[in-house]
Design a protein around this motif. Sequence first.
Motif, mmCIF file in Angstrom:
data_model
loop_
_atom_site.group_PDB
_atom_site.id
_atom_site.type_symbol
_atom_site.label_atom_id
_atom_site.label_comp_id
_atom_site.label_asym_id
_atom_site.label_seq_id
_atom_site.Cartn_x
_atom_site.Cartn_y
_atom_site.Cartn_z
ATOM 1 N N ALA A 247 45.888 31.699 51.231
ATOM 2 C CA ALA A 247 45.654 30.308 50.844
ATOM 3 C C ALA A 247 44.234 29.859 51.143
ATOM 4 N N LYS A 248 43.701 29.029 50.250
ATOM 5 C CA LYS A 248 42.426 28.328 50.418
ATOM 6 C C LYS A 248 41.229 29.265 50.603
ATOM 7 N N ARG A 249 41.264 30.398 49.940
ATOM 8 C CA ARG A 249 40.137 31.322 50.027
ATOM 9 C C ARG A 249 39.084 30.964 48.984
ATOM 10 N N PRO A 250 37.813 30.956 49.360
ATOM 11 C CA PRO A 250 36.745 30.631 48.401
ATOM 12 C C PRO A 250 36.544 31.759 47.393
ATOM 13 N N PRO A 251 35.771 31.511 46.342
ATOM 14 C CA PRO A 251 35.538 32.559 45.334
ATOM 15 C C PRO A 251 34.940 33.824 45.939
ATOM 16 N N SER A 252 35.370 34.968 45.405
ATOM 17 C CA SER A 252 34.885 36.270 45.843
ATOM 18 C C SER A 252 34.917 37.213 44.651
ATOM 19 N N TRP A 253 34.429 38.449 44.862
ATOM 20 C CA TRP A 253 34.461 39.416 43.774
ATOM 21 C C TRP A 253 35.899 39.749 43.375
ATOM 22 N N ALA A 254 36.784 39.807 44.343
ATOM 23 C CA ALA A 254 38.184 40.134 44.057
ATOM 24 C C ALA A 254 38.901 38.971 43.375
ATOM 25 N N GLN A 255 38.534 37.747 43.760
ATOM 26 C CA GLN A 255 39.147 36.543 43.188
ATOM 27 C C GLN A 255 38.030 35.578 42.805
ATOM 28 N N PRO A 256 37.527 35.682 41.561
ATOM 29 C CA PRO A 256 36.329 34.928 41.145
ATOM 30 C C PRO A 256 36.454 33.417 41.299
ATOM 31 N N PHE A 257 37.649 32.872 41.174
ATOM 32 C CA PHE A 257 37.862 31.430 41.311
ATOM 33 C C PHE A 257 38.468 31.060 42.657
ATOM 34 N N GLY A 258 38.638 32.022 43.531
ATOM 35 C CA GLY A 258 39.263 31.762 44.811
ATOM 36 C C GLY A 258 40.766 31.563 44.676
ATOM 37 N N THR A 259 41.366 30.972 45.723
ATOM 38 C CA THR A 259 42.799 30.681 45.700
ATOM 39 C C THR A 259 43.025 29.199 46.020
ATOM 40 N N ASP A 260 44.200 28.708 45.654
ATOM 41 C CA ASP A 260 44.515 27.310 45.940
ATOM 42 C C ASP A 260 45.235 27.179 47.270
ATOM 43 N N ALA A 261 45.788 26.019 47.521
ATOM 44 C CA ALA A 261 46.425 25.756 48.818
ATOM 45 C C ALA A 261 47.695 26.564 49.020
ATOM 46 N N LEU A 262 48.270 27.081 47.947
ATOM 47 C CA LEU A 262 49.475 27.905 48.056
ATOM 48 C C LEU A 262 49.171 29.391 47.952
ATOM 49 N N GLY A 263 47.889 29.738 47.918
ATOM 50 C CA GLY A 263 47.501 31.136 47.874
ATOM 51 C C GLY A 263 47.556 31.764 46.495
ATOM 52 N N ARG A 264 47.628 30.967 45.448
ATOM 53 C CA ARG A 264 47.671 31.501 44.082
ATOM 54 C C ARG A 264 46.267 31.771 43.567
ATOM 55 N N ASP A 265 46.112 32.886 42.879
ATOM 56 C CA ASP A 265 44.815 33.262 42.321
ATOM 57 C C ASP A 265 44.434 32.246 41.237
ATOM 58 N N LEU A 266 43.357 31.498 41.460
ATOM 59 C CA LEU A 266 42.983 30.429 40.531
ATOM 60 C C LEU A 266 42.446 30.947 39.210
#
Length: 274
Positions: free
Chosen positions: A43-62
Amino acid sequence: MKKMNRRTKVVILTAVMAVVLITIYMIGIFMPEDAVTGSFLNAKRPPSWAQPFGTDALGRDLFLRTLKGLSVSMTVGIAASLISAVIAVIVGIAAATGSKWVDGFINWIIDLVMSVPHTILVILISFVMGRGMKGLLIGIAATHWCSLARLIRGEVLKLRGQQYIAVSRKLGKSSKWILVHHLLPHLAPQFLVGLILLFPHAILHEASISFLGFGLSPEQPAIGIILSESMRYLSAGMWWPAVLPGLTLVLIVLMMDKLGDNLRMILNPHSAQE
């Protein structure tokens, strides 16, 4: 090597944009539901190479959720635009070929619909129809046909004065035959361009109405829902759930608008030699 003219460049650019939009739509449509399931560990991860849009408060790939949401928004946009364009053709032809009072009544209806802001009208219709996909679709389709209907009306009025229409009437052709063989083929380019130009307006209204809570249900991963959910976390420094899906929506709308303009240029015979 022969230099490409402007028309050829426009055709190539239009084809590329169409392929991009269709690819985004197909990816979202065929994406499995478990691809956008959440995990509180992420949850709440900022954008990265693995997840370009980051994740939301529930940990879903944005990024995946944005693609899924775009497919939902585009489905609503396609259906609403198609219904609106068909209504516009029917109303435009009826106004141009009907009696004076029919033309006056249709123009009064168009003025009435256009006098009310689309967002308010869509909200009212969606609320009356029970919200959700059905209410939103009916609301958008019922409010976006007016401008195209006036364009179709003007084209039909211009065509009625053409010499080949008069010749067909003198040869005993019925009004239905003239409509099918003369009017509708000429109106096909206007219908197609109008349909595509209605599409970005329909998507924006779907996103705005869903954002305000009068459109799609919160369980659906539409862009308006994603943006609405992101507002409560902006003060905590989570900018990516609002900025990145919002920018993606803007880019898709601009691409669709440009696609419509390019298609109008391609179908315009005066640009053939440019």
